[in-house]
Design an enzyme around this catalytic site. Structure first.
Site, PDB file in Angstrom:
ATOM      1  N   ALA A 223       0.784  -1.229   0.000  1.00  0.00           N
ATOM      2  CA  ALA A 223       0.000   0.000   0.000  1.00  0.00           C
ATOM      3  C   ALA A 223       0.816   1.279   0.000  1.00  0.00           C
ATOM      4  O   ALA A 223       0.257   2.375   0.093  1.00  0.00           O
ATOM      5  CB  ALA A 223      -0.942   0.002   1.205  1.00  0.00           C
TER       6      ALA A 223
ATOM      7  N   ASN B 184       2.481  -4.688   7.349  1.00  0.00           N
ATOM      8  CA  ASN B 184       3.228  -5.089   6.159  1.00  0.00           C
ATOM      9  C   ASN B 184       3.947  -3.919   5.507  1.00  0.00           C
ATOM     10  O   ASN B 184       5.065  -4.067   5.001  1.00  0.00           O
ATOM     11  CB  ASN B 184       2.303  -5.777   5.154  1.00  0.00           C
ATOM     12  CG  ASN B 184       1.913  -7.175   5.598  1.00  0.00           C
ATOM     13  OD1 ASN B 184       2.647  -7.836   6.328  1.00  0.00           O
ATOM     14  ND2 ASN B 184       0.751  -7.617   5.174  1.00  0.00           N
TER      15      ASN B 184
ATOM     16  N   HIS C 170      -0.692   6.610   5.492  1.00  0.00           N
ATOM     17  CA  HIS C 170       0.693   6.337   5.865  1.00  0.00           C
ATOM     18  C   HIS C 170       1.540   7.543   5.473  1.00  0.00           C
ATOM     19  O   HIS C 170       1.460   8.025   4.334  1.00  0.00           O
ATOM     20  CB  HIS C 170       1.235   5.110   5.129  1.00  0.00           C
ATOM     21  CG  HIS C 170       0.434   3.863   5.337  1.00  0.00           C
ATOM     22  ND1 HIS C 170       0.423   3.167   6.534  1.00  0.00           N
ATOM     23  CD2 HIS C 170      -0.386   3.180   4.494  1.00  0.00           C
ATOM     24  CE1 HIS C 170      -0.361   2.115   6.410  1.00  0.00           C
ATOM     25  NE2 HIS C 170      -0.857   2.099   5.184  1.00  0.00           N
TER      26      HIS C 170
END
Length: 259
Positions: free
Chosen positions: A111, A180, A210
């Site tokens: 991602a 992850n 993020h």
């Protein structure tokens, strides 16, 4: 035609399976699905059957599946595409996967991105600090081991709650379903023990955010990503499944490379 075998048909795997079956990746086809719970027309009952029908196996079933099957896939001569990269915070597993002889090992970027500029900066000179702050819907970060006050704030509070602030290796152990991207950043830059991680639960958040920051002699970097959450699992960004598909496209028919 690249034959794709899939371990896991959950929030990520089910999307990969559907898109492959609809021809989303030119030159690749879904040929086997290995999942102990979910049914599928291409379901196989054991790993050997999966391997016999695959040129590349996508692991999309969590850390336990990578521990159980990862090394065996490579040693069989079949390529392995890892989605549960957080499991590589276990130094022993990482070493065994890297040292296994046979098929190639691929790591799905998932991602987030921007690793090209960060790796270039590392060639210029050391990165002194690398950090990632991940903000998710509050309920997605609640864990049974948390203090009752923290669980209550995540469930009923109105303000963001920082539930973790520490090294990436510890974050991967505590939040295996959510870390992850942290693991990918660690492997691409300064390692699990030097990347600092903040995990924030926000009751107002509807997407997964993020923010990666890094600094070194080459410069200062800030990379921001805001992804829609998977409708089937709010701990996972919906785009992750499409990152898998993009990786399969690169493996099967390498495009013009952006170097």
């Amino acid at each position: 035609m690249l034959r794709v075998g899939l371990i896991g048909c959950g929030a990520i795997g089910s999307v990969v399976a559907r898109e492959l079956s609809q021809g989303a990746v030119k030159g690749a086809e879904l040929t086997a699905v290995f999942d102990l719970v979910v049914d599928h027309p291409l379901k196989v009952e054991d790993r050997d059957s999966l391997l016999s029908r695959s040129d590349v196996v996508v692991e999309a079933a969590g850390h336990g599946a990578l521990y159980e099957h990862g090394v065996a896939v490579r040693e069989s001569g079949i390529n392995l595409l890892v989605v549960s990269i957080g499991a590589l915070a276990d130094e022993d597993l990482e070493a065994r996967l890297r040292q296994a002889e046979g098929g190639r090992l691929f790591l799905c970027t998932g991602a987030i991105g921007g690793f090209d500029i960060l790796r270039a900066a590392m060639l210029f000179g050391p990165l002194e600090e690398v950090a990632i702050a991940s903000t998710k819907p509050a309920a997605a970060l609640s864990r049974p081991w948390m203090e009752q006050a923290v669980q209550g704030a995540l469930a009923e509070g109105t303000e963001p709650v920082t539930v973790f602030d520490g090294p990436a290796r510890q974050a991967c152990a505590l939040f295996p379903e959510s870390a992850n991207v942290t693991a990918t950043l660690s492997l691409a830059t300064v390692g699990f023990d030097r990347v600092r991680v903040q995990m924030v639960g926000d009751p107002e958040a509807t997407r997964v955010r993020h923010v990666v920051t890094a600094s070194g002699v080459a410069g200062n970097y800030e990379l921001s990503f805001e992804n829609a959450a998977s409708p089937d699992n709010p701990r996972t960004s919906a785009v992750t499944a499409y990152s898998v598909l993009r990786a399969l496209g690169d493996i099967g028919q390498p495009p013009v490379s952006f170097l």
